[in-house]
Design an enzyme around this catalytic site. Structure first.
Site, mmCIF file in Angstrom:
data_model
loop_
_atom_site.group_PDB
_atom_site.id
_atom_site.type_symbol
_atom_site.label_atom_id
_atom_site.label_comp_id
_atom_site.label_asym_id
_atom_site.label_seq_id
_atom_site.Cartn_x
_atom_site.Cartn_y
_atom_site.Cartn_z
ATOM 1 N N LYS A 13 38.701 26.224 -20.250
ATOM 2 C CA LYS A 13 39.174 26.323 -21.624
ATOM 3 C C LYS A 13 37.975 26.263 -22.563
ATOM 4 O O LYS A 13 36.934 25.746 -22.128
ATOM 5 C CB LYS A 13 40.192 25.235 -21.948
ATOM 6 C CG LYS A 13 39.800 23.801 -21.602
ATOM 7 C CD LYS A 13 38.513 23.201 -22.080
ATOM 8 C CE LYS A 13 38.274 23.059 -23.558
ATOM 9 N NZ LYS A 13 36.912 22.459 -23.856
ATOM 10 N N TYR A 63 42.466 20.137 -27.441
ATOM 11 C CA TYR A 63 43.214 19.048 -26.777
ATOM 12 C C TYR A 63 44.291 18.493 -27.702
ATOM 13 O O TYR A 63 45.387 18.159 -27.245
ATOM 14 C CB TYR A 63 42.258 17.935 -26.332
ATOM 15 C CG TYR A 63 41.386 18.352 -25.178
ATOM 16 C CD1 TYR A 63 41.849 18.255 -23.870
ATOM 17 C CD2 TYR A 63 40.117 18.869 -25.386
ATOM 18 C CE1 TYR A 63 41.072 18.667 -22.802
ATOM 19 C CE2 TYR A 63 39.327 19.285 -24.332
ATOM 20 C CZ TYR A 63 39.801 19.184 -23.041
ATOM 21 O OH TYR A 63 39.033 19.597 -21.991
HETATM 22 P P1 NAD Z 1 26.934 23.570 -20.155
HETATM 23 O O1 NAD Z 1 26.084 24.087 -21.239
HETATM 24 O O2 NAD Z 1 26.614 22.240 -19.572
HETATM 25 O O3 NAD Z 1 26.976 24.609 -18.957
HETATM 26 C C1 NAD Z 1 27.156 25.986 -19.184
HETATM 27 C C2 NAD Z 1 26.662 26.737 -17.986
HETATM 28 O O4 NAD Z 1 26.893 28.128 -18.196
HETATM 29 C C3 NAD Z 1 25.146 26.560 -17.787
HETATM 30 O O5 NAD Z 1 24.888 26.338 -16.426
HETATM 31 C C4 NAD Z 1 24.567 27.890 -18.239
HETATM 32 O O6 NAD Z 1 23.397 28.220 -17.522
HETATM 33 C C5 NAD Z 1 25.699 28.849 -17.903
HETATM 34 N N1 NAD Z 1 25.725 30.101 -18.661
HETATM 35 C C6 NAD Z 1 26.139 31.286 -18.197
HETATM 36 N N2 NAD Z 1 26.039 32.247 -19.129
HETATM 37 C C7 NAD Z 1 25.524 31.657 -20.203
HETATM 38 C C8 NAD Z 1 25.159 32.144 -21.468
HETATM 39 N N3 NAD Z 1 25.311 33.439 -21.825
HETATM 40 N N4 NAD Z 1 24.649 31.258 -22.336
HETATM 41 C C9 NAD Z 1 24.503 29.966 -22.015
HETATM 42 N N5 NAD Z 1 24.835 29.452 -20.809
HETATM 43 C C10 NAD Z 1 25.339 30.291 -19.900
HETATM 44 O O7 NAD Z 1 28.430 23.583 -20.707
HETATM 45 P P2 NAD Z 1 29.687 22.830 -20.117
HETATM 46 O O8 NAD Z 1 29.935 21.600 -20.912
HETATM 47 O O9 NAD Z 1 29.581 22.700 -18.660
HETATM 48 O O10 NAD Z 1 30.860 23.853 -20.513
HETATM 49 C C11 NAD Z 1 31.113 25.004 -19.748
HETATM 50 C C12 NAD Z 1 32.600 25.387 -19.917
HETATM 51 O O11 NAD Z 1 33.398 24.315 -19.468
HETATM 52 C C13 NAD Z 1 33.023 25.664 -21.358
HETATM 53 O O12 NAD Z 1 34.025 26.645 -21.374
HETATM 54 C C14 NAD Z 1 33.600 24.335 -21.797
HETATM 55 O O13 NAD Z 1 34.544 24.438 -22.836
HETATM 56 C C15 NAD Z 1 34.261 23.894 -20.512
HETATM 57 N N6 NAD Z 1 34.417 22.443 -20.420
HETATM 58 C C16 NAD Z 1 35.612 21.962 -20.114
HETATM 59 C C17 NAD Z 1 35.807 20.612 -20.040
HETATM 60 C C18 NAD Z 1 37.154 20.069 -19.662
HETATM 61 O O14 NAD Z 1 37.344 18.864 -19.741
HETATM 62 N N7 NAD Z 1 38.085 20.915 -19.232
HETATM 63 C C19 NAD Z 1 34.764 19.734 -20.282
HETATM 64 C C20 NAD Z 1 33.513 20.262 -20.583
HETATM 65 C C21 NAD Z 1 33.353 21.631 -20.658
#
Ligand code: NAD
Length: 361
Positions: free
Chosen positions: A130, A214
């Site tokens: 999401k 949320y």
């Molecule tokens: P993050 O920045 O820690 O990780 C993102 C990952 O995507 C990195 O490994 C990055 O290298 C990669 N990536 C691929 N294409 C990219 C681009 N064009 N630009 C930048 N990074 C790119 O972020 P995160 O917190 O892990 O979030 C990732 C996803 O997970 C998002 O959609 C976020 O909303 C979702 N998320 C959900 C929850 C939940 O509780 N459901 C919690 C945190 C994050």
């Protein structure tokens, strides 16, 4: 698995599960459904990948990342064969890897549609984090490509699989709280500088897309209805470089056909984070705080803590999707669920921009 079931069926799915917390019968003879994680960032590596060990029907079998060093590090850590580690450049080869059934896309939201389309066209089921995508048409593109390829599409609404939230839904639906007269939900935190979350091109929007979703989703699953009208305001602190491109604080009301008005907030500049909801009924008041964290939930009705067995919501969610793939049936959080939230978020943005209520079809 068809992606065409109605919201009502989705909610009854949640309600039924609330009565009996998630537990699947282990079928030792059945091969687990193989998942590839795409995007090895914070959520993937801290929450999702460690949860595969708690799954009964789901196995981590491949990794896809733009960073070869992460493929080595996490590939070694999770025992993923070198042949099952892919970069974005080489990921088309997953087509020929029969171990991979599902690709779980865990990258910034604006990248979800293209990665999802690619995975579905490579013959894989798709699970997207999401918010599903920045726009309704992006969501539709993801739904359409999965339908065309006869693949399932799920969205990472982990709270739909978390036992405290399921118990709250049960309290709202069973009459335990009496007629519901108000629901409020607040989610926000203080975001750092220079993150993709404050770049609209990657995040699709600001706090509402990331954390306010949320509040929005809880108002929908607690009320069991779909709003017919939205009223919203957005405020951004001046001279804060985090909010040049995306919104900070959102205050929104959802008017449901029953007459119930749900109130939600979302923020990216809150020194004291909030993660809570409150449901006031004629017979009782439910307070959840924290409501949607990864763990440590506190849910009480009229001050009395609810006895709920904590579960691993990430594992339960993935197992539920795997079970639908293996056995057929309706997944509780399909692409249509993600699209509904994005449609309402777009209406929230429109209302804030125009200063007027926005009616939803
Ligand atoms: P993050 O920045 O820690 O990780 C993102 C990952 O995507 C990195 O490994 C990055 O290298 C990669 N990536 C691929 N294409 C990219 C681009 N064009 N630009 C930048 N990074 C790119 O972020 P995160 O917190 O892990 O979030 C990732 C996803 O997970 C998002 O959609 C976020 O909303 C979702 N998320 C959900 C929850 C939940 O509780 N459901 C919690 C945190 C994050």
């Amino acid at each position: 698995m068809a992606n065409t079931f109605s919201r009502r069926e989705t909610l009854f799915g949640i309600g039924a599960a609330a009565v009996a917390p998630y537990a699947f019968f282990r079928r030792d003879d059945a091969k687990p459904v193989g998942w590839a994680v795409l995007g090895l960032g914070s959520y993937a590596t801290n929450q999702i990948m460690p949860s595969f060990k708690d799954c009964e029907h789901t196995k981590l079998v491949a990794l896809i990342s733009g960073h070869p060093d992460k493929l080595v590090r996490y590939g070694d850590q999770y025992g993923i064969a070198a042949a099952s580690r892919y970069t974005y450049d080489t990921m088309d080869a997953i087509r020929d890897n029969p171990e991979i059934d599902v690709v779980y896309v865990i990258t910034p939201p604006a990248t979800h549609p293209d990665f999802s389309v690619r995975a579905a066209n490579l013959g894989k089921h798709v699970f997207s984090e999401k918010p599903m995508a920045p726009t309704v048409s992006d969501c539709q593109r993801m739904i359409d490509v999965c339908r065309k390829n006869h693949r399932s599409l799920g969205v990472g609404y982990r709270c739909h699989f978390e036992n405290h939230n399921l118990r709250a839904i049960q309290a709202c639906r069973s009459g335990e709280l009496g007629k519901i007269t108000s629901i409020t939900s607040d989610h926000g935190f203080n975001i750092g500088h220079g993150q993709w979350r404050t770049e609209k091109a990657l995040a699709g929007g600001g706090s509402m897309m990331d954390i306010g979703i949320y509040s929005l989703n809880a108002l929908r699953y607690l009320s069991g209805g779909e709003p017919k009208e939205v009223v919203a305001t957005i405020t951004n602190p001046p001279d804060d470089d985090r909010f040049k491109d995306v919104e900070d604080t959102v205050d929104f009301s959802l008017v449901f056909p029953s007459g119930l008005v749900g109130h939600g907030t979302s923020g990216y500049s809150w020194q004291q984070g909030k993660n809570q909801y409150k449901v006031v009924g004629e017979k009782g008041t439910l307070v959840a705080n924290p409501a949607t964290y990864y763990e440590g939930h506190h849910f009480a009705i009229d001050g009395k803590e609810l006895a709920v067995t904590a579960n691993n919501q990430f594992a339960t969610m993935m197992d539920a999707f795997s079970k639908c793939i293996r056995e057929g049936g309706k997944f509780q959080a399909p692409g249509e669920e993600g699209r509904t939230d994005i449609r309402i978020i777009q209406a929230i943005y429109s209302s804030a921009a125009s200063g007027k209520p926005v009616r939803l079809a």
